[in-house]
Design an enzyme around this catalytic site. Sequence first.
Site, PDB file in Angstrom:
ATOM      1  N   SER A  69      51.556  41.118  42.767  1.00 43.10           N
ATOM      2  CA  SER A  69      50.850  42.167  42.422  1.00 43.10           C
ATOM      3  C   SER A  69      51.420  43.687  43.333  1.00 43.10           C
ATOM      4  O   SER A  69      52.020  43.598  43.233  1.00 43.10           O
ATOM      5  CB  SER A  69      49.918  41.571  42.472  1.00 43.10           C
ATOM      6  OG  SER A  69      48.747  42.026  43.250  1.00 43.10           O
ATOM      7  N   GLY A 505      45.078  35.103  53.815  1.00 42.05           N
ATOM      8  CA  GLY A 505      45.695  34.096  52.726  1.00 42.05           C
ATOM      9  C   GLY A 505      47.070  34.857  52.636  1.00 42.05           C
ATOM     10  O   GLY A 505      47.526  33.369  52.156  1.00 42.05           O
TER      11      GLY A 505
HETATM   12  C1  16G Z   1      44.864  37.810  47.796  1.00 46.58           C
HETATM   13  C2  16G Z   1      43.098  37.541  46.460  1.00 46.58           C
HETATM   14  C3  16G Z   1      42.430  38.934  46.404  1.00 46.58           C
HETATM   15  C4  16G Z   1      42.322  38.779  48.126  1.00 46.58           C
HETATM   16  C5  16G Z   1      43.773  38.813  48.545  1.00 46.58           C
HETATM   17  C6  16G Z   1      43.063  39.036  50.320  1.00 46.58           C
HETATM   18  C7  16G Z   1      43.424  37.041  44.113  1.00 46.58           C
HETATM   19  C8  16G Z   1      43.887  37.569  42.535  1.00 46.58           C
HETATM   20  N1  16G Z   1      43.802  38.007  45.081  1.00 46.58           N
HETATM   21  O1  16G Z   1      45.286  39.245  46.823  1.00 46.58           O
HETATM   22  O2  16G Z   1      41.447  38.332  45.898  1.00 46.58           O
HETATM   23  O3  16G Z   1      41.574  40.142  47.613  1.00 46.58           O
HETATM   24  O4  16G Z   1      44.392  38.325  48.725  1.00 46.58           O
HETATM   25  O5  16G Z   1      44.401  38.868  51.269  1.00 46.58           O
HETATM   26  O6  16G Z   1      42.967  35.545  44.232  1.00 46.58           O
HETATM   27  P1  16G Z   1      44.066  38.243  52.630  1.00 46.58           P
HETATM   28  O7  16G Z   1      43.853  36.913  52.566  1.00 46.58           O
HETATM   29  O8  16G Z   1      45.228  38.463  52.975  1.00 46.58           O
HETATM   30  O9  16G Z   1      43.400  39.433  53.071  1.00 46.58           O
HETATM   31 MG    MG Z   2      47.107  42.570  41.771  1.00 51.08          MG
END
Ligand code: 16G
Ligand code: MG
Length: 548
Positions: A69, A505
């Site tokens: 991504s 996450g």
């Molecule tokens: C991932 C998720 C996105 C979320 C991001 C948060 C998908 C396809 N992608 O990129 O939705 O906003 O994680 O990241 O689910 P973080 O937990 O590092 O803040």
């Molecule tokens: Mg993406």
Amino acid sequence: MPPSSLRVVYAFAREMHPKTTDVFIQYGTAGFRTKASLLEHVVYRMGLLAVIRSRVKNGRTIGMMITASHNLEPDNGVKLIDPHGEMLEQSWEELATRLANVSDNDLESTTEQIIKEVNADMGLKASVFIGMDTRYTSPRLAAAAVHGVMALKGTPKEFGIVTTPILHYCVRCRNDNSYGKPTEEGYYEKIVGAFKNIRQKLSVTGNYNTILYVDGANGVGGKKLNIIKKGLDGELDLVLHNLGGNGGKLNLNCGADYVKVSQKPATGFEAPPLQRVASLDGDGDRLVYYYLDQNENMKLLDGDRIATLLASYITELLAASGALGLRLGLVQTAYANGASTKYITQKLKIPVTCVKTGVKHLHHAALSYDVGVYFEANGHGTVVYSDAAKRAVREAADTGDVEQRKSAELLLDLIDMTNETVGDAISDLFLVETVLCARGLDARDWLAQYTDLPCRQLKVTVQDRNVISTADAERKCTAPEGLQSRIDELVDKYTDGRAFVRPSGTEDVVRVYAEADTQQAADKLAAEVAQAVFDLAGGAGERPVLPE
Ligand code: 16G
Ligand code: MG
């Protein structure tokens, strides 16, 4: 299939895709994601799991997308797509993690154990669609995926370089041919075809103009728009930049994530003042807009803005079509700007649900509405329509009076233009352009719908981010003890103050979000909350500092 045939699982692993690292890897919010050099065995093993999943689903097609991504070029990743085109069922994430981490020697027995646990009938056919983004490491990983599928006698089908949402779409169509044709061309026919249809019904009015600059993040989304552009017949004049040529590096100082997080325009090109720019992420599943005002200040139109724009237009069309009794709702996360939530509930009078971060949570919650609009502030989102909603709109288009039919037909085009399987930058871009055109809005008019509260995001490094637990869709922190009451005390000092913390996450950090009535206040509140996290949750490294 007798267990002895699992020997080939081991043989492929040992000969072609051996596990060369002991670093533990976890199937997170969006699959596995790390340095590409650590992933080959993981992707091979996900090929095995995809076949098992396909058999558990009676031979229906499963998807595998190779992408990291918005991460920079050296990273890569893999995620699985379920038969309906949605993300892998959460209960399987643990199986994915287990299979990815066992040694090569234990791979055969672990595979056998998983087959037993999920009760897969290995005599069934299995089908796996494989797609990849533009990273130079992707073809090698896609080959590992193919081997994984073959090792368990599944049938792989390679889609080459596609956006993540195109692959989701094709998986859905393969399992449900009423949704469309399971090919890249089929996707263009349906989504772009619907856009062209609707634009013939709408005249360009008010402040809207048909020029749209695009920041392709040097990834796959811009490349696909370049294909689409040729067939647009002037309905939209796409000016494409950051398509990956001229030394432009994937996601480097460009793309939706850069624009949203740094609050700066993409580098690589300059758009004239007041000209709207659509910024995609590296795999084409996120979209934000922005423009530069006359003083060259960037004005961001993020996922919250897209959600409100779409929800208000769909609400209006539903009412005008006479398709009554359908519940339309909007799904956000704690990151949604407080001003957007207020605008949606108080002005638009649309119900809002708040859920945990991650597309799968939003998607799931949106399905409980007849029409569910979901967006993360960072630009991930789409609209989902229940069967009842689609039926009602079709009926309105057949039996309504002249005006009702008109609105219902516009809605049918909007539904066809929507990739309901997952957030899709290309489909979302066409939806936004449709609504702006229908309403005669330019970027300034769109921004003027409500005023964002100033906000700030920070990261804090702690020894173990899992000491932080949250509740109430991540808006409250239940551990470590005392942290939430400290946050409450800090927030209380600010006008329109709001703040929350959550473990990331995707990165080894704790994220802090704060908003308040001025930028200075939001910055200060964020820094104070970051200090509280550092003090109460085992901060590591440097202590966050308060702004001057
Ligand atoms: C991932 C998720 C996105 C979320 C991001 C948060 C998908 C396809 N992608 O990129 O939705 O906003 O994680 O990241 O689910 P973080 O937990 O590092 O803040
Ligand atoms: Mg993406």
